[in-house]
Enzyme design. Structure first.
Site, mmCIF file in Angstrom:
data_model
loop_
_atom_site.group_PDB
_atom_site.id
_atom_site.type_symbol
_atom_site.label_atom_id
_atom_site.label_comp_id
_atom_site.label_asym_id
_atom_site.label_seq_id
_atom_site.Cartn_x
_atom_site.Cartn_y
_atom_site.Cartn_z
ATOM 1 N N HIS A 285 0.961 -1.289 -0.128
ATOM 2 C CA HIS A 285 0.012 -0.129 0.075
ATOM 3 C C HIS A 285 0.908 1.276 0.114
ATOM 4 O O HIS A 285 2.070 1.352 0.633
ATOM 5 C CB HIS A 285 -0.812 0.250 1.274
ATOM 6 C CG HIS A 285 -1.845 -1.133 1.312
ATOM 7 N ND1 HIS A 285 -2.116 -1.493 2.753
ATOM 8 C CD2 HIS A 285 -2.382 -1.963 0.548
ATOM 9 C CE1 HIS A 285 -2.945 -2.813 2.410
ATOM 10 N NE2 HIS A 285 -3.068 -3.002 1.110
ATOM 11 N N LYS B 142 6.537 6.486 7.959
ATOM 12 C CA LYS B 142 5.827 5.500 8.762
ATOM 13 C C LYS B 142 6.918 5.026 9.755
ATOM 14 O O LYS B 142 8.191 4.536 9.264
ATOM 15 C CB LYS B 142 5.047 4.494 8.006
ATOM 16 C CG LYS B 142 3.962 4.654 7.203
ATOM 17 C CD LYS B 142 3.329 3.363 6.645
ATOM 18 C CE LYS B 142 2.110 3.889 5.671
ATOM 19 N NZ LYS B 142 2.476 4.374 4.515
ATOM 20 N N TYR C 163 2.077 1.196 14.184
ATOM 21 C CA TYR C 163 2.810 1.974 13.257
ATOM 22 C C TYR C 163 2.214 3.507 13.665
ATOM 23 O O TYR C 163 1.114 3.735 13.875
ATOM 24 C CB TYR C 163 2.766 1.861 11.901
ATOM 25 C CG TYR C 163 1.694 1.594 11.250
ATOM 26 C CD1 TYR C 163 1.172 2.594 10.535
ATOM 27 C CD2 TYR C 163 0.835 0.492 11.504
ATOM 28 C CE1 TYR C 163 -0.078 2.548 9.646
ATOM 29 C CE2 TYR C 163 -0.512 0.544 10.871
ATOM 30 C CZ TYR C 163 -0.849 1.376 9.793
ATOM 31 O OH TYR C 163 -1.998 1.375 9.187
ATOM 32 N N ASP D 186 -6.319 -6.385 -2.237
ATOM 33 C CA ASP D 186 -5.010 -6.437 -2.414
ATOM 34 C C ASP D 186 -4.858 -7.258 -3.711
ATOM 35 O O ASP D 186 -3.587 -7.255 -4.266
ATOM 36 C CB ASP D 186 -4.105 -6.681 -1.126
ATOM 37 C CG ASP D 186 -4.113 -5.717 -0.179
ATOM 38 O OD1 ASP D 186 -4.483 -4.487 -0.641
ATOM 39 O OD2 ASP D 186 -3.802 -6.132 1.043
#
Length: 186
Positions: free
Chosen positions: A64, A73, A133, A175
């Site tokens: 992604h 991130k 995260y 996905d």
């Protein structure tokens, strides 16, 4: 500094961070994030949102990225083990399309810093994993892009969870529908 060990990767900007862990017979303590330590290590960003997910063995999430609101991130695993992957999507980068992967686990306590304009994904290798995260931008609905996890042009070498094959992986319908990196090139 000294509270964290920062390793640069072969793709510029990616960093693997190992915190100092203080342990005794009671358990352990560690700082998972300290702005001053990260700034001294060259990671001078402001995180605005924390996220956490849980997944079972064989779940593959990704790859992604954010289209108009890219995010830095800082990812880690708080329970279990995953193989975490970042793919360079920075226009003009000499490593465009290259990937780097790192094993993140509750045991090794490593963290992975992924700058803006990278695709990101992970596969759960343990029976169960909790993945946490930090992000430098808020979630924006309808801003997610993706790449097919098994795009041969990228060539990610995903380790398979014990006793599983690619056909056994648990991948969302979304996905499965992403295209390859050639579809992004202009």
């Amino acid at each position: 500094m000294g509270k964290i060990k920062v390793e640069s990767c072969e793709i510029e900007g990616l960093k693997v961070i190992t915190p100092t862990v203080f342990g005794d017979e009671r358990g352990y303590f560690m700082e998972t994030y300290n702005y001053n330590d990260f700034k001294e290590a060259g990671i001078d960003v402001q995180f605005v949102q924390d996220n956490q997910s849980a997944s079972k063995k064989g779940v593959l999430r990704g790859l992604h990225f954010q289209i108009n609101y890219p995010q830095d991130k800082l990812v880690r695993v708080v329970n279990g083990e995953v193989f975490d992957v970042a793919v360079d999507l920075r226009e003009g980068s000499k490593t465009y399309g290259n990937w780097f992967g790192v094993l993140l686990s509750a045991e090794n306590k490593k963290q992975f810093f992924i700058p803006k304009n990278f695709a990101h994904g992970f596969i759960v290798l343990s029976d169960y994993a909790e993945f946490a995260y930090k992000c430098t931008d808020f979630y924006h609905p309808n801003d997610e892009g993706g790449l097919y996890f098994d795009d041969p042009e990228i060539g990610v070498e995903w380790p398979m969870p014990e006793g599983m094959t690619k056909e056994d992986l648990i991948i969302s319908e979304k996905d499965h529908k992403w295209g390859g990196i050639k579809d992004l090139k202009k």
